[in-house]
Design a protein around this motif. Sequence first.
Motif, short mmCIF file in Angstrom:
data_model
loop_
_atom_site.label_atom_id
_atom_site.label_comp_id
_atom_site.label_asym_id
_atom_site.label_seq_id
_atom_site.Cartn_x
_atom_site.Cartn_y
_atom_site.Cartn_z
N ASP A 1 1.25 7.66 -1.92
CA ASP A 1 0.77 9.03 -1.92
C ASP A 1 -0.72 9.11 -2.19
OD1 ASP A 1 1.43 7.97 -4.44
OD2 ASP A 1 1.37 9.96 -5.35
N LYS A 2 -1.32 8.01 -2.62
CA LYS A 2 -2.76 7.96 -2.86
C LYS A 2 -3.46 7.47 -1.59
CE LYS A 2 -1.88 6.70 -7.69
NZ LYS A 2 -2.05 5.64 -8.72
N SER A 3 -4.51 8.15 -1.21
CA SER A 3 -5.21 7.81 0.04
C SER A 3 -5.80 6.41 -0.01
CB SER A 3 -6.30 8.84 0.33
OG SER A 3 -7.23 8.91 -0.75
N LEU A 4 -6.29 5.98 -1.18
CA LEU A 4 -6.86 4.64 -1.29
C LEU A 4 -5.81 3.56 -1.07
CD1 LEU A 4 -9.14 2.67 -2.00
CD2 LEU A 4 -8.54 2.97 -4.43
N VAL A 5 -4.63 3.77 -1.63
CA VAL A 5 -3.55 2.79 -1.46
C VAL A 5 -3.11 2.73 0.00
CG1 VAL A 5 -1.18 2.19 -2.09
CG2 VAL A 5 -2.76 3.04 -3.84
N LYS A 6 -2.99 3.88 0.63
CA LYS A 6 -2.58 3.89 2.04
C LYS A 6 -3.61 3.20 2.91
CE LYS A 6 -0.08 7.16 3.48
NZ LYS A 6 0.49 8.47 3.87
N ALA A 7 -4.88 3.48 2.65
CA ALA A 7 -5.94 2.81 3.41
C ALA A 7 -5.94 1.31 3.15
CB ALA A 7 -7.31 3.41 3.04
N GLY A 8 -5.71 0.93 1.89
CA GLY A 8 -5.65 -0.48 1.54
C GLY A 8 -4.48 -1.19 2.18
N PHE A 9 -3.36 -0.48 2.32
CA PHE A 9 -2.18 -1.04 2.98
C PHE A 9 -2.53 -1.40 4.43
CE2 PHE A 9 1.81 -0.98 5.24
CZ PHE A 9 2.75 -1.48 4.34
N VAL A 10 -3.19 -0.46 5.11
CA VAL A 10 -3.60 -0.70 6.50
C VAL A 10 -4.59 -1.86 6.57
CG1 VAL A 10 -4.80 0.29 8.48
CG2 VAL A 10 -3.19 1.70 7.17
N GLY B 1 6.94 2.59 -3.15
CA GLY B 1 6.26 3.05 -1.94
C GLY B 1 5.79 1.88 -1.11
N CYS B 2 5.12 0.91 -1.76
CA CYS B 2 4.65 -0.28 -1.07
C CYS B 2 4.36 -1.37 -2.10
CB CYS B 2 3.40 0.01 -0.24
SG CYS B 2 1.96 0.51 -1.23
N THR B 3 4.21 -2.58 -1.62
CA THR B 3 3.81 -3.70 -2.48
C THR B 3 3.44 -4.88 -1.59
OG1 THR B 3 4.40 -4.95 -4.46
CG2 THR B 3 6.08 -4.77 -2.76
N SER C 1 12.34 -3.57 -3.36
CA SER C 1 12.64 -2.52 -4.34
C SER C 1 12.11 -2.99 -5.68
CB SER C 1 14.16 -2.28 -4.43
OG SER C 1 14.45 -1.32 -5.43
N GLU C 2 11.12 -2.29 -6.18
CA GLU C 2 10.43 -2.69 -7.42
C GLU C 2 9.95 -4.13 -7.31
OE1 GLU C 2 13.07 -1.83 -10.63
OE2 GLU C 2 12.62 0.32 -10.60
N ARG C 3 9.38 -4.45 -6.16
CA ARG C 3 8.77 -5.75 -5.84
C ARG C 3 9.77 -6.87 -5.59
NH1 ARG C 3 5.44 -4.02 -10.19
NH2 ARG C 3 3.46 -3.15 -9.45
N ASN C 4 11.07 -6.60 -5.73
CA ASN C 4 12.10 -7.59 -5.44
C ASN C 4 12.64 -7.36 -4.04
OD1 ASN C 4 12.23 -8.92 -8.09
ND2 ASN C 4 13.02 -6.95 -8.80
N LEU C 5 12.89 -8.45 -3.33
CA LEU C 5 13.35 -8.34 -1.95
C LEU C 5 14.66 -7.58 -1.88
CD1 LEU C 5 12.64 -9.12 0.93
CD2 LEU C 5 13.91 -11.25 0.59
N GLU C 6 14.69 -6.52 -1.11
CA GLU C 6 15.87 -5.66 -0.99
C GLU C 6 16.63 -5.93 0.29
OE1 GLU C 6 16.62 -1.08 -2.06
OE2 GLU C 6 15.32 -1.35 -0.32
N GLY D 1 -5.12 -1.64 -4.86
CA GLY D 1 -3.91 -1.56 -5.67
C GLY D 1 -2.63 -1.48 -4.88
N VAL D 2 -2.62 -2.05 -3.67
CA VAL D 2 -1.43 -1.99 -2.83
C VAL D 2 -0.23 -2.62 -3.53
CG1 VAL D 2 -0.39 -2.88 -0.69
CG2 VAL D 2 -2.69 -1.91 -0.65
N HIS D 3 -0.46 -3.71 -4.26
CA HIS D 3 0.64 -4.41 -4.91
C HIS D 3 1.30 -3.58 -6.00
CE1 HIS D 3 -3.06 -5.15 -7.07
NE2 HIS D 3 -2.41 -5.60 -8.12
N LYS D 4 0.60 -2.56 -6.48
CA LYS D 4 1.16 -1.69 -7.52
C LYS D 4 1.93 -0.51 -6.95
CE LYS D 4 -2.69 -2.77 -10.64
NZ LYS D 4 -3.83 -2.21 -11.41
N GLY D 5 1.79 -0.25 -5.65
CA GLY D 5 2.48 0.86 -5.01
C GLY D 5 1.69 2.15 -5.08
N GLY D 6 2.32 3.25 -4.63
CA GLY D 6 1.69 4.56 -4.66
C GLY D 6 1.09 4.98 -3.33
#
Length: 393
Positions: free
Chosen positions: A172-181, A253-255, A218-223, A165-170
């Motif tokens: 702070d969740k360990s799964l998302v952080k691991a998925g980001f990596v 957080g991420c996307t 920012s909210e999936r739009n290029l900032e 769920g990296v594309h959804k952000g978050g």
Amino acid sequence: EPTHWAVDESVIRITTHTSSADCRKVRVVVVRIFFLQPHNVLNLCAVPEPKSTHTGMENSGACQGLTRPIRCIVKLGGAAITCKNELEKINEENLGTVSSQLRQAMSSGPDSQKILGMDWSKRPGESELCCDVGGFYDQISCDSSNFVVVHGAGSFGHFQASKSGVHKGGLDKSLVKAGFVATRISVTNLNLEIVRALAAAGIPSVGMSPFSCGWLTSERNLESADLSMVVKAIESGFVPVLHGDAVLDSQLGCTILSGDVIIKHLAAYLKPEYVIFLTDVFGVYDRPPSEPEAVLLREIAVTEEGSWSVVKPNYGSTNKPVEITVAAHDTTGGMVTKIAEAAMIAKLGIDVYIVKAATSHSQRALSGEMRRGSIPDDWLGTVIKFAGKPAQH
């Protein structure tokens, strides 16, 4: 009045504060400085402030740091260079053909010139390195500084991103952080392999990850997008190779930042003569190309307001969406995003060609043949052009 100045080798950051009874705003203005040789000309390429609505970044024209115009930005579609239904498998045949076609399109020397590879690293199963240093002394370099390459992820990265769920952000969740990596490991591995394939074909390519270059959403739009290293690489004679990437998002957080969004932003700033999307199909169809009655849309005109009409074949004006499908694991929107971003590029007055990779049609598009007059009847692909303002009724 500036309240803070931060200066490093190439960037001046000026932070200003404005206060009112109900709000306090902070604005950061970034001005990049390029020292151009041999005339020692000083040019400023200011990065515009993101819109307050976070709908993306403003476009202010071609970046003044470039001394030579960009001929073409090429998007290597993930489905064209990987086996999209097989996890992390590269389509070696397609990638090799595309690399050779790019080299031929970039070359300013004779076709018979010996190709000297630039991938001097050791391959699995090989006992020694392959490096023809002596051959480079008399080599005529290709006009590589006129091209930029962006590639999608295909079967790399999408699986890791969708599972976590990296594309959804978050973050702070360990799964998302691991998925980001995990996602970044996957997409940067693909980037390395594509850079190696291009280098083996004699193209001086350098990989550039949006995350490492400071691209933010920012909210999936290029900032914000730092193009200073891209410009420096082009000016130094390299071919930057960017890719869809997992990036930090100020709100989520991420996307995932897709390669199609990246290419639209690069086109707005670098102002290439034309843009090419290399895909796994011949172009844009009026329905999924797997259907027997699917019709290839040869030419599409986009108005300033964003509406479009099919010029060839003669369908007349239409507002119906192109019927397309997106793979379940595709976190970037697939062809939906591709068409939308291509239309945005066309609105800038830059012709966009969507064509099947590793074919004679892609070779002709890369060479610039399609820009020398009307589109030949024997060429298969889709051209998206700017039609100007709609007629007033």
